[in-house]
Design a protein around this motif. Structure first.
Motif, PDB file in Angstrom:
ATOM      1  N   GLU A 137       0.839  -1.477  -0.004  1.00 22.99           N
ATOM      2  CA  GLU A 137      -0.026  -0.010   0.185  1.00 22.99           C
ATOM      3  C   GLU A 137       0.984   1.534  -0.029  1.00 22.99           C
ATOM      4  OE1 GLU A 137      -1.148  -0.042   4.687  1.00 22.99           O
ATOM      5  OE2 GLU A 137      -1.744  -1.651   3.433  1.00 22.99           O
ATOM      6  N   GLU A 172      -6.654  -0.184  -0.521  1.00 19.20           N
ATOM      7  CA  GLU A 172      -6.003   0.280   0.568  1.00 19.20           C
ATOM      8  C   GLU A 172      -4.774   1.292  -0.005  1.00 19.20           C
ATOM      9  OE1 GLU A 172      -5.551   0.673   4.738  1.00 19.20           O
ATOM     10  OE2 GLU A 172      -7.050   0.134   3.338  1.00 19.20           O
ATOM     11  N   ARG A 175      -6.218   4.786  -0.907  1.00 18.35           N
ATOM     12  CA  ARG A 175      -6.747   5.721   0.148  1.00 18.35           C
ATOM     13  C   ARG A 175      -6.202   7.184  -0.037  1.00 18.35           C
ATOM     14  NH1 ARG A 175      -6.956   2.923   5.881  1.00 18.35           N
ATOM     15  NH2 ARG A 175      -7.405   5.304   6.427  1.00 18.35           N
ATOM     16  N   LEU A 178      -4.134   7.710   3.534  1.00 16.09           N
ATOM     17  CA  LEU A 178      -3.653   6.566   4.176  1.00 16.09           C
ATOM     18  C   LEU A 178      -2.649   6.982   5.158  1.00 16.09           C
ATOM     19  CD1 LEU A 178      -3.269   3.289   3.916  1.00 16.09           C
ATOM     20  CD2 LEU A 178      -1.187   3.758   2.577  1.00 16.09           C
ATOM     21  N   SER A 212     -11.135  -2.279   4.420  1.00 15.70           N
ATOM     22  CA  SER A 212     -10.331  -1.326   3.549  1.00 15.70           C
ATOM     23  C   SER A 212     -11.267  -0.534   2.869  1.00 15.70           C
ATOM     24  CB  SER A 212      -9.307  -2.259   2.800  1.00 15.70           C
ATOM     25  OG  SER A 212      -8.698  -1.048   2.063  1.00 15.70           O
TER      26      SER A 212
END
Length: 389
Positions: A137, A172, A175, A178, A212
């Motif tokens: 990610e 994820e 995002r 994140l 997620s």
């Protein structure tokens, strides 16, 4: 931090940084050497372990990745393929353990040296393999920043991948906010960019993938609550037969937790919480507390309506800022249905814990009870630091 919410310190008493220790560095060397590819092991070991004790986790990861770059074949494609060949079997569960932190330096290697438009195919092929051992990610984000359209198109294809780790990466890794990851301003500005990916994964059979998706929508809700609410409203309205209504409802509630805590009327109405017609009284078990101590909240709510009401009951603790103002943090309490004219009595304890995410200041605090997003009762109290010994 990658791999869901890292549970490493729950499983061991060691600090996170010890996940990349000398033993881990030696294990990586064993795996790379076993490929038979060019590898200057002594150089790698010397550079990977230099000053290791003074480095925190991310600095250790970067140092090991740099040591790998120095010790592997100078041809980037050969070096990257060597790391792919050194990987163990994909993890069988969607909940990796601290054991899988071992492979974070491989992903850091790709992020720092291969995640460029020039090496797009090389990087994405490697990340597809590596994320099945430890989440990519973080490592995918330079490609999303440099080649958003191309990377999103590939990730949309990956939403149909057999691996739940790959499918989770699609949500994820994209995002907008994140935690600990590279910020993606373009995705913050355009909350619709990742909607096709989220639509593809909303009913994923694996809970970790669905969670997620919920966290991704939660990121969107912080900047564009109206977009997140509209998306969740659409998801609640049209649930395919093959899907679990309970799973989707759980996802939507988690996705909108931020606007709900903020008292967003549109988000609350989505779950049937209108303006509450109640009267409330709050009492505290003590007028003051020390950090580390608790107070008991005693709440009485009386319905002023002749009909039953669904109530979402939370409470906010207002902590003092450096400038003397108060900043609220909302805590969940309960959900209840209250008959017309009825009285509800509740109790719970709140512990004033020392935390590292905000300053632990002494002084006036305020506790407010929120019913369906509106403050209905409150009390002030003094919170003090314990006397030094």
């Amino acid at each position: 931090m990658p791999v869901h919410e890292a549970k490493s310190e729950e499983a061991t008493s060691r600090p996170f940084k010890e996940l990349i220790d000398r033993a881990a560095i030696r294990r990586l060397a064993d795996a790379v050497a076993a490929t038979g590819r060019p590898f200057r092991r002594a150089l790698y070991t010397r550079r990977a372990t230099a000053g290791l004790d003074e480095l925190e986790l991310k600095a250790r990861v970067r140092q090991v990745a740099a040591a790998l770059r120095d010790a592997l074949d100078p041809d980037l494609e050969v070096a990257t393929q060597t790391l792919v060949e050194a990987l163990p079997e994909p993890i069988a569960s969607d909940e990796p353990t601290s054991e899988h932190f071992l492979y974070w330096p491989y992903l850091q290697f790709v992020e720092e040296y291969a995640a460029t438009p020039e090496h797009f195919e090389l990087a994405t092929s490697a990340l597809h393999a590596m994320t099945q051992r430890f989440s990519a990610e973080f490592a995918i984000r330079p490609l999303l920043a440099a080649e958003p359209g191309r990377t999103l198109a590939l990730l949309l294809e990956w939403t149909g991948d057999p691996s739940p780790q790959v499918r989770r990466l699609c949500s994820e890794g994209t995002r907008p906010r994140l935690p600990w990851g590279q910020r993606l301003p373009a995705f913050i500005d355009d909350p619709h960019a990742t909607t096709p990916i989220l639509d593809a994964l909303v009913d994923d059979p694996v809970e970790g993938v669905r969670r997620s998706v919920a966290n991704h929508v939660g990121d969107i809700a912080k900047d564009h609550p109206e977009v997140a609410i509209a998306l969740c409203r659409r998801w609640r309205r049209a649930v395919p037969r093959r899907s679990s209504r309970e799973d989707r409802e759980r996802l939507v509630r988690h996705a909108l937790r931020h606007p709900i805590k903020q008292g967003n009327a549109e988000a609350l109405a989505l779950f049937g919480y209108g303006e509450a017609s109640v009267e409330a009284k709050l009492a505290l078990s003590a007028p003051s507390a020390k950090l580390g101590e608790s107070v008991r909240l005693e709440l009485e709510i009386v319905s002023l309506s002749g009909e039953a009401q669904d109530l979402l009951i939370d409470y906010a603790v207002h902590f003092p800022r450096a400038d003397g103002s108060l900043a609220p943090k909302v805590f969940k309490w309960t959900e209840r249905s209250l008959d017309g004219g009825a009285t509800l009595r509740l109790e719970r304890r709140h512990v004033f814990r020392r935390v590292t995410t905000r300053s632990n200041r002494s002084g006036r605090h305020r506790i407010e009870v929120l019913v369906n997003g509106s403050a209905v009762a409150g009390r002030d109290l003094e919170v003090r630091a314990p006397a030094s010994k």
